[in-house]
Design a protein around this motif. Structure first.
Motif, PDB file in Angstrom:
ATOM      1  N   LYS A 231     -45.338  -3.073  28.247  1.00 21.88           N
ATOM      2  CA  LYS A 231     -44.821  -3.278  29.530  1.00 21.88           C
ATOM      3  C   LYS A 231     -44.697  -1.970  29.961  1.00 21.88           C
ATOM      4  O   LYS A 231     -45.015  -1.444  31.346  1.00 21.88           O
ATOM      5  N   ILE A 232     -44.072  -0.669  29.223  1.00 22.98           N
ATOM      6  CA  ILE A 232     -44.033   0.596  29.716  1.00 22.98           C
ATOM      7  C   ILE A 232     -45.254   1.042  30.129  1.00 22.98           C
ATOM      8  O   ILE A 232     -45.560   1.767  31.043  1.00 22.98           O
ATOM      9  N   ALA A 233     -46.234   0.994  29.172  1.00 24.41           N
ATOM     10  CA  ALA A 233     -47.763   1.423  29.644  1.00 24.41           C
ATOM     11  C   ALA A 233     -48.173   0.845  31.055  1.00 24.41           C
ATOM     12  O   ALA A 233     -48.907   1.541  31.832  1.00 24.41           O
ATOM     13  N   ARG A 234     -48.115  -0.522  30.989  1.00 22.05           N
ATOM     14  CA  ARG A 234     -48.426  -0.955  32.588  1.00 22.05           C
ATOM     15  C   ARG A 234     -47.567  -0.312  33.628  1.00 22.05           C
ATOM     16  O   ARG A 234     -48.160  -0.108  34.706  1.00 22.05           O
ATOM     17  N   MET A 235     -46.312  -0.272  33.427  1.00 17.54           N
ATOM     18  CA  MET A 235     -45.426   0.617  34.530  1.00 17.54           C
ATOM     19  C   MET A 235     -46.349   2.106  34.808  1.00 17.54           C
ATOM     20  O   MET A 235     -46.244   2.297  35.840  1.00 17.54           O
ATOM     21  N   ALA A 236     -46.502   2.592  33.762  1.00 17.21           N
ATOM     22  CA  ALA A 236     -47.306   3.992  33.825  1.00 17.21           C
ATOM     23  C   ALA A 236     -48.439   3.871  34.607  1.00 17.21           C
ATOM     24  O   ALA A 236     -48.691   4.868  35.605  1.00 17.21           O
ATOM     25  N   VAL A 237     -49.152   2.922  34.302  1.00 15.09           N
ATOM     26  CA  VAL A 237     -50.268   2.930  35.455  1.00 15.09           C
ATOM     27  C   VAL A 237     -49.956   2.630  36.864  1.00 15.09           C
ATOM     28  O   VAL A 237     -50.644   3.230  37.666  1.00 15.09           O
ATOM     29  N   GLU A 238     -49.196   1.674  36.935  1.00 15.75           N
ATOM     30  CA  GLU A 238     -48.818   1.325  38.342  1.00 15.75           C
ATOM     31  C   GLU A 238     -48.215   2.680  38.867  1.00 15.75           C
ATOM     32  O   GLU A 238     -48.422   3.016  40.293  1.00 15.75           O
ATOM     33  N   ILE A 239     -47.159   3.359  38.388  1.00 18.93           N
ATOM     34  CA  ILE A 239     -46.756   4.544  38.753  1.00 18.93           C
ATOM     35  C   ILE A 239     -47.715   5.644  39.080  1.00 18.93           C
ATOM     36  O   ILE A 239     -47.896   6.342  40.209  1.00 18.93           O
ATOM     37  N   ALA A 240     -48.745   6.096  38.270  1.00 17.73           N
ATOM     38  CA  ALA A 240     -49.714   6.690  38.424  1.00 17.73           C
ATOM     39  C   ALA A 240     -50.651   6.456  39.526  1.00 17.73           C
ATOM     40  O   ALA A 240     -51.151   7.257  40.235  1.00 17.73           O
ATOM     41  N   GLU A 241     -50.998   4.959  39.645  1.00 20.30           N
ATOM     42  CA  GLU A 241     -51.777   4.909  40.844  1.00 20.30           C
ATOM     43  C   GLU A 241     -51.023   4.835  42.253  1.00 20.30           C
ATOM     44  O   GLU A 241     -51.578   5.112  43.352  1.00 20.30           O
ATOM     45  N   ALA A 242     -49.758   4.892  42.206  1.00 17.44           N
ATOM     46  CA  ALA A 242     -49.103   4.946  43.585  1.00 17.44           C
ATOM     47  C   ALA A 242     -48.475   6.380  43.615  1.00 17.44           C
ATOM     48  O   ALA A 242     -47.949   6.591  44.839  1.00 17.44           O
ATOM     49  N   LYS A 243     -48.911   7.332  42.778  1.00 16.02           N
ATOM     50  CA  LYS A 243     -48.365   8.474  42.917  1.00 16.02           C
ATOM     51  C   LYS A 243     -48.629   9.090  44.296  1.00 16.02           C
ATOM     52  O   LYS A 243     -47.988   9.976  44.960  1.00 16.02           O
ATOM     53  N   GLU A 244     -49.996   9.183  44.613  1.00 12.10           N
ATOM     54  CA  GLU A 244     -50.479   9.880  45.823  1.00 12.10           C
ATOM     55  C   GLU A 244     -50.005   9.372  47.330  1.00 12.10           C
ATOM     56  O   GLU A 244     -49.999  10.076  47.902  1.00 12.10           O
ATOM     57  N   GLU A 245     -49.740   8.164  47.172  1.00  7.20           N
ATOM     58  CA  GLU A 245     -49.416   7.532  48.505  1.00  7.20           C
ATOM     59  C   GLU A 245     -47.828   7.176  48.693  1.00  7.20           C
ATOM     60  O   GLU A 245     -47.487   6.890  49.812  1.00  7.20           O
ATOM     61  N   SER A 246     -46.969   7.615  47.727  1.00  6.02           N
ATOM     62  CA  SER A 246     -45.583   7.642  47.721  1.00  6.02           C
ATOM     63  C   SER A 246     -44.775   8.875  47.819  1.00  6.02           C
ATOM     64  O   SER A 246     -44.985   9.811  46.828  1.00  6.02           O
ATOM     65  N   PRO A 247     -44.015   9.160  48.910  1.00  2.00           N
ATOM     66  CA  PRO A 247     -43.256  10.475  48.905  1.00  2.00           C
ATOM     67  C   PRO A 247     -42.107  10.368  47.844  1.00  2.00           C
ATOM     68  O   PRO A 247     -41.566  11.376  47.505  1.00  2.00           O
ATOM     69  N   LEU A 248     -41.595   9.230  47.234  1.00  2.00           N
ATOM     70  CA  LEU A 248     -40.608   9.036  46.350  1.00  2.00           C
ATOM     71  C   LEU A 248     -41.242   9.942  45.066  1.00  2.00           C
ATOM     72  O   LEU A 248     -40.217  10.273  44.428  1.00  2.00           O
ATOM     73  N   SER A 249     -42.572   9.940  44.571  1.00  4.57           N
ATOM     74  CA  SER A 249     -42.907  10.657  43.583  1.00  4.57           C
ATOM     75  C   SER A 249     -42.334  12.097  43.448  1.00  4.57           C
ATOM     76  O   SER A 249     -42.238  12.591  42.213  1.00  4.57           O
ATOM     77  N   GLY A 250     -42.269  12.699  44.505  1.00  2.00           N
ATOM     78  CA  GLY A 250     -41.833  13.794  44.473  1.00  2.00           C
ATOM     79  C   GLY A 250     -40.247  14.182  44.089  1.00  2.00           C
ATOM     80  O   GLY A 250     -39.601  14.992  43.648  1.00  2.00           O
ATOM     81  N   LYS A 251     -39.507  13.048  44.213  1.00  2.00           N
ATOM     82  CA  LYS A 251     -38.041  12.967  43.966  1.00  2.00           C
ATOM     83  C   LYS A 251     -37.788  12.417  42.771  1.00  2.00           C
ATOM     84  O   LYS A 251     -36.729  13.169  42.138  1.00  2.00           O
ATOM     85  N   LEU A 252     -38.483  11.529  42.162  1.00  5.14           N
ATOM     86  CA  LEU A 252     -38.018  10.960  40.830  1.00  5.14           C
ATOM     87  C   LEU A 252     -38.694  11.995  39.953  1.00  5.14           C
ATOM     88  O   LEU A 252     -39.705  12.431  40.107  1.00  5.14           O
ATOM     89  N   HIS A 253     -37.781  12.087  38.701  1.00  2.16           N
ATOM     90  CA  HIS A 253     -38.300  12.658  37.597  1.00  2.16           C
ATOM     91  C   HIS A 253     -38.269  11.804  36.356  1.00  2.16           C
ATOM     92  O   HIS A 253     -37.453  10.927  36.207  1.00  2.16           O
ATOM     93  N   PHE A 254     -38.949  12.089  35.340  1.00  2.00           N
ATOM     94  CA  PHE A 254     -39.100  11.474  34.055  1.00  2.00           C
ATOM     95  C   PHE A 254     -37.985  11.639  33.071  1.00  2.00           C
ATOM     96  O   PHE A 254     -38.108  11.372  31.943  1.00  2.00           O
ATOM     97  N   GLY A 255     -37.208  12.927  33.363  1.00  2.00           N
ATOM     98  CA  GLY A 255     -36.340  13.499  32.261  1.00  2.00           C
ATOM     99  C   GLY A 255     -35.568  12.459  31.649  1.00  2.00           C
ATOM    100  O   GLY A 255     -35.287  12.407  30.486  1.00  2.00           O
TER     101      GLY A 255
END
Length: 244
Positions: free
Chosen positions: A108-132
């Motif tokens: 499930k985590i791997a599938r979430m990783a795919v979805e997050i990676a694919e949405a990275k370019e189109e979402s301004p949120l990716s700049g705010k969220l961090h993985f720490g």
């Protein structure tokens, strides 16, 4: 062959059967650990290729569960084990169920990783969220899983108790991450979908901690012969100490 030699032969074969399933559990555990490590790396680096490797590995984890389960059924049917041997078979059956579910959560985590990676370019949120925060929680539950398997290999109840107590820390970290992500959702409602991907990944990590906790309970049951599922870990710790 006289009766004494026959009895010795049967006993040795029985011991070998038990050792084989124990080793298979540890091999399955090693594969699941690897799956979790790669899933966390894929989530952190947003590596779609690595995430897909984790997803494909799930079939191997399922095969382990099926094969070990069949081996345990054969032992029960042919050997009719009693006492500690029966507890070992029971512990193995419960442990592989939890390990298979850890594998499912890693997938499930791997599938979430795919979805997050694919949405990275189109979402301004990716700049705010961090993985720490997620990586810290991931590191905690990964160490719990590793140490739980090590406790199983050594039949070490004291180590199992120490590992299980860390589940409270995992729960606290998950709660903190959930609050943080809820704040993001309130600030940016249009990005709820991506935030939920992070939240599901965090939830999977928290569940992996629960499964490691379960394995530790099984170890105490195996070694001490007492079901401790409804005891506090302080009570379990006293039980382990008093019988040493």
């Amino acid at each position: 062959m006289d009766n004494e030699n026959l009895s010795q032969h049967i006993s040795k074969q029985f011991n070998q059967d038990l050792e084989n399933v124990r080793e298979e559990v540890l091999a399955m555990g090693g594969l699941v650990e690897e799956q979790l490590t790669k899933a966390l790396e894929a989530l952190s680096s947003q590596d779609i290729k690595l995430a897909k490797e984790v997803i494909e590995t799930d079939d191997r984890v399922n095969d382990f569960e099926i094969n070990i389960d069949e081996a345990c059924v054969k032992i029960l049917a042919k050997r009719q084990p009693a006492a500690s041997d029966l507890r070992l078979v029971s512990t193995v059956l419960k442990t592989i169920t939890d390990l298979e579910r850890v594998g499912d959560e890693a997938e499930k985590i791997a599938r979430m990783a795919v979805e997050i990676a694919e949405a990275k370019e189109e979402s301004p949120l990716s700049g705010k969220l961090h993985f720490g925060s997620l990586q810290h929680l991931g590191g905690l539950v990964k160490s719990m899983l590793h140490d739980a398997l090590d406790s199983f290999a050594r039949m070490d109840t004291e180590s199992a108790v120490k590992v299980a107590k860390k589940d409270k820390d995992a729960d606290k970290e998950y709660d903190a991450i959930s609050r943080e992500l809820m704040t993001y959702m309130m600030e940016e409602p249009r990005n709820i979908s991506q935030v939920l991907d992070f939240m599901w990944a965090a939830r999977s990590l928290e569940r992996i901690g629960d499964h490691a906790h379960n394995i530790c309970e099984y170890i105490v049951y195996l070694v001490r012969g007492q079901d401790v599922r409804h005891l506090s870990w302080d009570e379990i710790h006293r039980l382990v100490k008093n019988r040493n």
